[in-house]
Write an enzyme that holds these catalytic residues in place. Structure first.
Site, PDB file in Angstrom:
ATOM      1  N   SER A 143     -19.204 -23.791 -23.882  1.00  0.00           N
ATOM      2  CA  SER A 143     -19.938 -24.663 -24.799  1.00  0.00           C
ATOM      3  C   SER A 143     -19.599 -26.104 -24.476  1.00  0.00           C
ATOM      4  O   SER A 143     -18.516 -26.397 -23.964  1.00  0.00           O
ATOM      5  CB  SER A 143     -19.553 -24.370 -26.254  1.00  0.00           C
ATOM      6  OG  SER A 143     -20.031 -25.372 -27.135  1.00  0.00           O
ATOM      7  N   TYR A 156     -12.294 -23.087 -32.146  1.00  0.00           N
ATOM      8  CA  TYR A 156     -13.509 -22.754 -31.399  1.00  0.00           C
ATOM      9  C   TYR A 156     -13.637 -23.643 -30.169  1.00  0.00           C
ATOM     10  O   TYR A 156     -13.880 -23.151 -29.063  1.00  0.00           O
ATOM     11  CB  TYR A 156     -14.747 -22.906 -32.289  1.00  0.00           C
ATOM     12  CG  TYR A 156     -16.026 -22.687 -31.520  1.00  0.00           C
ATOM     13  CD1 TYR A 156     -16.340 -21.430 -31.014  1.00  0.00           C
ATOM     14  CD2 TYR A 156     -16.909 -23.736 -31.277  1.00  0.00           C
ATOM     15  CE1 TYR A 156     -17.502 -21.227 -30.284  1.00  0.00           C
ATOM     16  CE2 TYR A 156     -18.070 -23.541 -30.562  1.00  0.00           C
ATOM     17  CZ  TYR A 156     -18.364 -22.285 -30.062  1.00  0.00           C
ATOM     18  OH  TYR A 156     -19.507 -22.086 -29.330  1.00  0.00           O
TER      19      TYR A 156
END
Length: 270
Positions: A143, A156
């Site tokens: 990401s 995350y």
């Protein structure tokens, strides 16, 4: 399982929805047979049925919770033993927008298990098999928050930084083994990820990309031989400059003496 015209079997995790389901669709249309992995068997069967109707590719549904050790081991065994597998797409993952003051530590721990542990174990299961056959492709979904660490939940973001670093190492280890490794860094993408993460409104924000566009761009990046693909980065040279600076900086760390700015006097100088 493979028919005579297949490119082999692509194993896609998190394939019941979002980018995983799009990857399954696109890879089938590119000539791959499929093994689709996710927890929701009903959704997997719907994806498999649709792909079969549209492409007539062989699609196997493998329900598995990758946070469950027995289920994870089942997928690992498949990757180690099925010689028809030529691609792994490590897409399964979960996120959060909660800060360290809000997040439940058990939820964070489960995120680490899925985003890091499961991805690592599946990669380590398939990489030696691909290297032995001198053929195979590993696609790991990271990401942009692996770089822009402050944007979402810190764990995350850190889990996606891990995926980026792992990709660099895998590319070094496997470059001469006939194994391709691509790390994909999507930005905000319109999937159920945001419902689980706790910010469903992001799905309709102006900066949010469709899952279809994200996957199509990633596959073109794979075709072009990109090691890292960032679908939403319009200035591709910016990544090349970032990487060049990072690699140049990494050569400057090996010094036995602390930098002068720390004013540390060695025993010999005392």
């Amino acid at each position: 399982m493979c028919n005579p015209t297949t490119k082999g079997i692509a194993v896609v995790t998190g394939a019941s929805t979002g980018m995983g389901a799009v990857y399954a669709d696109r890879l089938a249309k590119r000539g791959y047979d499929l093994v689709l992995v996710a927890r929701n068997e009903g959704r997997l069967k719907q994806v498999a049925s649709r792909i079969w109707e549209e492409t007539r590719r062989e699609v196997t549904v493998l329900p598995a919770d990758l946070n469950n050790p027995a289920d994870l081991a089942k997928v690992e065994t498949l990757l180690k033993t099925n010689e028809a597998i030529t691609m792994l797409v490590n897409n399964a993952g979960v996120g959060s927008v909660a800060s360290v003051l809000q997040a439940d530590v058990a939820t964070v721990d489960a995120m680490i298990d899925l985003n890091i542990k499961a991805l690592t174990r599946l990669t380590y299961a398939v990489a030696p098999a691909f290297a032995a056959r001198k053929n195979g492709t590993i696609v790991n979904i990271a990401s942009v928050v692996g770089i822009a660490a402050e944007m979402l939940n810190g764990v995350y973001s850190a889990s996606k930084s891990y995926v980026i670093s792992l990709g660099h190492s895998l590319q070094k280890d496997l470059a001469d083994k006939g194994v391709r490794v691509q790390t994909v860094l999507p930005g905000a993408t319109a999937t159920e990820f945001w419902d689980v993460a706790g910010y469903a409104a992001q799905k309709t924000a102006s900066i949010t990309m469709s899952a279809e566009d994200a996957v199509d761009a990633a596959l073109v990046g794979l075709d072009k031989g990109e090691l890292v693909t960032i679908p939403g980065l319009h200035d591709g040279d910016a990544w090349e400059r970032w990487e060049a600076d990072r690699r140049a900086l990494s050569k400057k760390f090996g010094n036995a003496k602390p930098a002068d700015r720390y004013e540390v006097k060695s025993p010999q100088a005392a």
